[in-house]
Design a protein around this motif. Structure first.
Motif, PDB file in Angstrom:
ATOM      1  N   ILE A 124       0.857  -1.184   0.000  1.00 64.78           N
ATOM      2  CA  ILE A 124       0.000   0.000   0.000  1.00 64.78           C
ATOM      3  C   ILE A 124       0.894   1.235   0.000  1.00 64.78           C
ATOM      4  CG2 ILE A 124      -1.802   1.263   1.236  1.00 64.78           C
ATOM      5  CD1 ILE A 124      -2.585  -1.465   2.486  1.00 64.78           C
TER       6      ILE A 124
ATOM      7  N   PHE B  68      -1.886  -5.336   1.598  1.00 65.31           N
ATOM      8  CA  PHE B  68      -3.256  -5.691   1.257  1.00 65.31           C
ATOM      9  C   PHE B  68      -3.273  -7.157   0.841  1.00 65.31           C
ATOM     10  CE2 PHE B  68      -6.740  -6.079  -1.802  1.00 65.31           C
ATOM     11  CZ  PHE B  68      -7.761  -5.291  -1.271  1.00 65.31           C
TER      12      PHE B  68
ATOM     13  N   GLY C 158     -12.324  -3.121  -0.127  1.00 68.84           N
ATOM     14  CA  GLY C 158     -11.906  -3.039   1.271  1.00 68.84           C
ATOM     15  C   GLY C 158     -13.021  -3.217   2.278  1.00 68.84           C
TER      16      GLY C 158
ATOM     17  N   TYR D 252     -11.484   0.156  -1.439  1.00 71.79           N
ATOM     18  CA  TYR D 252     -10.357   0.552  -0.586  1.00 71.79           C
ATOM     19  C   TYR D 252      -9.418   1.479  -1.348  1.00 71.79           C
ATOM     20  CZ  TYR D 252      -6.214   0.177   2.358  1.00 71.79           C
ATOM     21  OH  TYR D 252      -5.136   0.467   3.147  1.00 71.79           O
TER      22      TYR D 252
ATOM     23  N   ARG E 291      -4.766   4.537  -1.845  1.00 73.99           N
ATOM     24  CA  ARG E 291      -6.091   4.625  -1.227  1.00 73.99           C
ATOM     25  C   ARG E 291      -7.025   5.486  -2.076  1.00 73.99           C
ATOM     26  NH1 ARG E 291      -7.221   3.329   4.240  1.00 73.99           N
ATOM     27  NH2 ARG E 291      -5.458   2.431   5.362  1.00 73.99           N
TER      28      ARG E 291
ATOM     29  N   PRO F  40     -13.156  -7.766   1.609  1.00 71.03           N
ATOM     30  CA  PRO F  40     -11.825  -7.169   1.608  1.00 71.03           C
ATOM     31  C   PRO F  40     -10.788  -8.149   1.056  1.00 71.03           C
ATOM     32  CG  PRO F  40     -12.943  -6.660   3.654  1.00 71.03           C
ATOM     33  CD  PRO F  40     -13.824  -7.629   2.920  1.00 71.03           C
TER      34      PRO F  40
END
Length: 232
Positions: free
Chosen positions: A16, A23, A88, A104, A145, A193
């Motif tokens: 990330i 992730f 997410g 996400y 993000r 997720p």
């Protein structure tokens, strides 16, 4: 006490951007024919009634920047540059107006394809697995993000091979939007997720040979890069 008869595989995860966390990947969904010009170059029409999908094993995930060998069984190994959605939050039968709540973030991705095997299967109305579900074929950049990326609009998506531009389009060219894809998939799966959705490729796909250096970019995201190695 039970035990496994051999070590379980390491489950893939994706970096990330700007964070120490990763992730963990749960499933990989791919959208077919989501750019009209790509559908045209493949000799098919876009199905405007509903999106269609295929799946790939999460174990095909490969981090950006790696070298991976030219795969066996093909003489026509293609790049496909893609915008990737990272899920997410749980989503089941979610409407389009709420679909972004499940997102996400986003990433740059490559759906590397044994095109000769895919087309041979398509001609016989068989599944595409040998052409698509290829080891190391789901290349992905670090995830950004959603809040940092902002609204999906007319961001440029492009790909070059050895410095030569091959694909160049905008995310606004997507036939089915992020909201529509997440909502539609959630009618058939309990999205959760760790799920990734590769949203399709623009026109300009083509073959690469061993030694090729592929670089794909999307505005506001980290680039995705792959070096095609020699066959094993």
């Amino acid at each position: 006490m039970t035990h496994t008869v051999f070590p379980a595989p390491d489950w893939p995860s994706v970096t990330i951007k700007g964070e120490g966390a990763t992730f963990p990947v749960r499933r990989v969904f791919c959208v077919g024919r989501n750019y009209a010009d790509h559908a045209k170059e493949m000799g098919v029409e876009v199905d405007r009634e509903a999106p269609f999908y295929f799946t790939k094993s999460p174990l095909t995930i490969l981090p950006s920047g790696e070298e991976f060998p030219y795969p066996p069984g093909t003489e026509n190994f293609h790049y496909e540059m893609e915008f990737v959605i990272a899920i997410g939050a749980p989503a089941f039968r979610i409407g389009t107006k709420d679909a972004l709540r499940a997102v996400y973030g986003y990433a740059s991705g490559l759906d590397m394809t044994r095109r000769d095997l895919q087309l041979a299967a398509r001609a016989k109305q068989r599944p595409w697995d040998l052409g698509k579900d290829v080891e190391g074929s789901s290349v992905i950049s670090p995830i950004t993000r959603a809040a940092a990326f902002g609204q999906v609009a007319d961001q440029r998506i492009s790909l070059s091979v050895d410095g030569e531009m091959k694909q160049d389009a905008k995310l606004s060219d997507l036939v089915w939007s992020v909201e529509e894809l997440v909502s539609d998939l959630s009618k058939f799966y309990h999205l959760a997720p760790g799920d990734l959705i590769y949203t399709g490729t623009p026109a300009g796909v083509g073959a690469v040979e061993p030694g090729a250096k592929i670089r794909g970019t999307i505005d506001r995201l980290e680039p995705v890069e792959l070096t095609v190695g020699a066959p094993e």
